[in-house]
Design a protein around this motif. Sequence first.
Motif, mmCIF file in Angstrom:
data_model
loop_
_atom_site.group_PDB
_atom_site.id
_atom_site.type_symbol
_atom_site.label_atom_id
_atom_site.label_comp_id
_atom_site.label_asym_id
_atom_site.label_seq_id
_atom_site.Cartn_x
_atom_site.Cartn_y
_atom_site.Cartn_z
ATOM 1 N N ARG A 1 43.260 43.382 53.165
ATOM 2 C CA ARG A 1 43.833 42.090 53.558
ATOM 3 C C ARG A 1 43.408 40.996 52.588
ATOM 4 N N VAL A 2 42.123 40.986 52.243
ATOM 5 C CA VAL A 2 41.610 39.954 51.332
ATOM 6 C C VAL A 2 42.229 40.108 49.944
ATOM 7 N N MET A 3 42.429 41.328 49.511
ATOM 8 C CA MET A 3 43.073 41.550 48.214
ATOM 9 C C MET A 3 44.490 40.968 48.225
ATOM 10 N N GLY A 4 45.186 41.133 49.340
ATOM 11 C CA GLY A 4 46.517 40.539 49.463
ATOM 12 C C GLY A 4 46.466 39.024 49.372
ATOM 13 N N LEU A 5 45.428 38.429 49.943
ATOM 14 C CA LEU A 5 45.238 36.983 49.872
ATOM 15 C C LEU A 5 45.016 36.540 48.423
ATOM 16 N N PHE A 6 44.195 37.282 47.686
ATOM 17 C CA PHE A 6 43.936 36.945 46.287
ATOM 18 C C PHE A 6 45.214 37.040 45.448
ATOM 19 N N ILE A 7 46.061 38.023 45.775
ATOM 20 C CA ILE A 7 47.333 38.166 45.059
ATOM 21 C C ILE A 7 48.212 36.944 45.313
ATOM 22 N N LYS A 8 48.294 36.509 46.568
ATOM 23 C CA LYS A 8 49.098 35.333 46.909
ATOM 24 C C LYS A 8 48.579 34.080 46.219
ATOM 25 N N GLU A 9 47.265 34.004 46.053
ATOM 26 C CA GLU A 9 46.650 32.842 45.405
ATOM 27 C C GLU A 9 46.798 32.881 43.885
ATOM 28 N N GLY A 10 47.225 34.023 43.339
ATOM 29 C CA GLY A 10 47.364 34.151 41.892
ATOM 30 C C GLY A 10 46.064 34.469 41.180
ATOM 31 N N LYS A 11 45.008 34.779 41.955
ATOM 32 C CA LYS A 11 43.719 35.117 41.334
ATOM 33 C C LYS A 11 43.739 36.527 40.738
ATOM 34 N N ILE A 12 44.532 37.424 41.347
ATOM 35 C CA ILE A 12 44.703 38.775 40.817
ATOM 36 C C ILE A 12 46.195 39.109 40.889
ATOM 37 N N LYS A 13 46.637 40.007 40.003
ATOM 38 C CA LYS A 13 48.043 40.414 40.024
ATOM 39 C C LYS A 13 48.263 41.657 40.865
ATOM 40 N N GLY A 14 47.234 42.483 40.980
ATOM 41 C CA GLY A 14 47.334 43.693 41.778
ATOM 42 C C GLY A 14 45.955 44.232 42.069
ATOM 43 N N TRP A 15 45.889 45.227 42.961
ATOM 44 C CA TRP A 15 44.581 45.759 43.303
ATOM 45 C C TRP A 15 44.632 47.279 43.349
ATOM 46 N N GLY A 16 43.432 47.885 43.359
ATOM 47 C CA GLY A 16 43.380 49.334 43.335
ATOM 48 C C GLY A 16 42.136 49.892 43.984
ATOM 49 N N THR B 1 38.564 33.954 32.147
ATOM 50 C CA THR B 1 39.983 33.961 32.490
ATOM 51 C C THR B 1 40.193 33.347 33.863
ATOM 52 N N SER B 2 41.424 32.979 34.170
ATOM 53 C CA SER B 2 41.742 32.388 35.475
ATOM 54 C C SER B 2 42.334 33.417 36.433
ATOM 55 N N TYR B 3 42.592 34.629 35.945
ATOM 56 C CA TYR B 3 43.150 35.673 36.805
ATOM 57 C C TYR B 3 42.760 37.047 36.259
ATOM 58 N N ILE B 4 42.817 38.035 37.125
ATOM 59 C CA ILE B 4 42.568 39.424 36.741
ATOM 60 C C ILE B 4 43.833 40.212 37.046
ATOM 61 N N ASP B 5 44.246 41.036 36.105
ATOM 62 C CA ASP B 5 45.492 41.782 36.278
ATOM 63 C C ASP B 5 45.374 42.875 37.332
ATOM 64 N N LEU B 6 44.251 43.561 37.347
ATOM 65 C CA LEU B 6 44.063 44.680 38.281
ATOM 66 C C LEU B 6 42.615 44.683 38.758
ATOM 67 N N TYR B 7 42.440 44.491 40.059
ATOM 68 C CA TYR B 7 41.101 44.357 40.652
ATOM 69 C C TYR B 7 40.871 45.526 41.603
ATOM 70 N N TYR B 8 39.936 46.394 41.243
ATOM 71 C CA TYR B 8 39.661 47.594 42.027
ATOM 72 C C TYR B 8 38.481 47.423 42.986
#
Length: 330
Positions: A129-144, A107-114
């Motif tokens: 901070r890095v999780m926020g960067l991944f969200i902005k890049e569209g690599k993940i939709k959210g984190w946990g 896949t090109s993205y992950i919906d929820l990255y813990y």
Amino acid sequence: MEAVRKIRDLEVSTIGFGCMGFSCLYGDKTPDEEAIKTIREAYNIGYTFFDTAEVYGKGHNETLVGKALKDVRDKVQIATKMNCYSNENIEGQLREKLNNSLERLQTSYIDLYYLHRTIDNINLEEIARVMGLFIKEGKIKGWGLSQVDAATIKRAHAITPLTAVQSEFSLAERGYEKDVIPLCKELNIGFVPFSPLASGFLTGKVKKDEIYQSTDIRSILARFEKENIEKNQPFIDLLNEVAKEKNATPAQISLAWMIKKHNNIVPIPASRKVERISENFGALKVQLSDEDVKKIDDELAKLTLYGDREPESDKIKMLIIGKNIKGMRA
């Protein structure tokens, strides 16, 4: 009950599917073809939220999930997890881990990255901070986060808002109701219970004389010791009583109870048997009233759980990556 539920901005099936058991913790690995077929059947039943992790079978589980769901990727939500053990170049570490997971999941993205577990000396704020960067890049939709207390949730959420917290929670293990679940509601964070059936104990099908494989977590969990199974029978008696009233199974009552009680909860029960997977999803058809929930809670307040979940040991860690624990010292 509703078939879909929102955890922050992510819409998922109200009951998700934990895929870990195909690769580790519950005996020998399921043959790949059978596992892929079963995961796909879960989708056909109605599950759209699938949970895995990089560490389950050392990437094996992510690979199974990727193969099973690749042609319905736009119709499902995939959650996976990673660990961070060093403060050196956290962004580089996490980016490499994320890219490896993306490749295995096809896949090109992950919906929820813990973040699978927090470690005291590892910079949580930098991870956030890095999780926020991944969200902005569209690599993940959210984190946990997973298995964390309220203070840790507040620290991480202040940097990059959390989508979900995943921790063990069930009708028998209710400690997170004290502060974590209320805080998650307050902050619009989803709460995702793993082991919502207490590793199968709350199905009412556990036999006190059953012998588990050395690759099965139940062989080392205290609640599955014969003496504790007998002492914990009142939990099963309660579930059987309510199940009879509602024409349901104990497992369905266990899941329906938490879904009705907490509107931010999405449990992820796991099974390798299609009939059990279907049974669990059937909990959405069980109608519990507020009065039913209160009755269950009142009875639970009178009960004591014997064999609480112990701190994670080296044995459990070895099982997660798919290694046999036979012969290991406690």
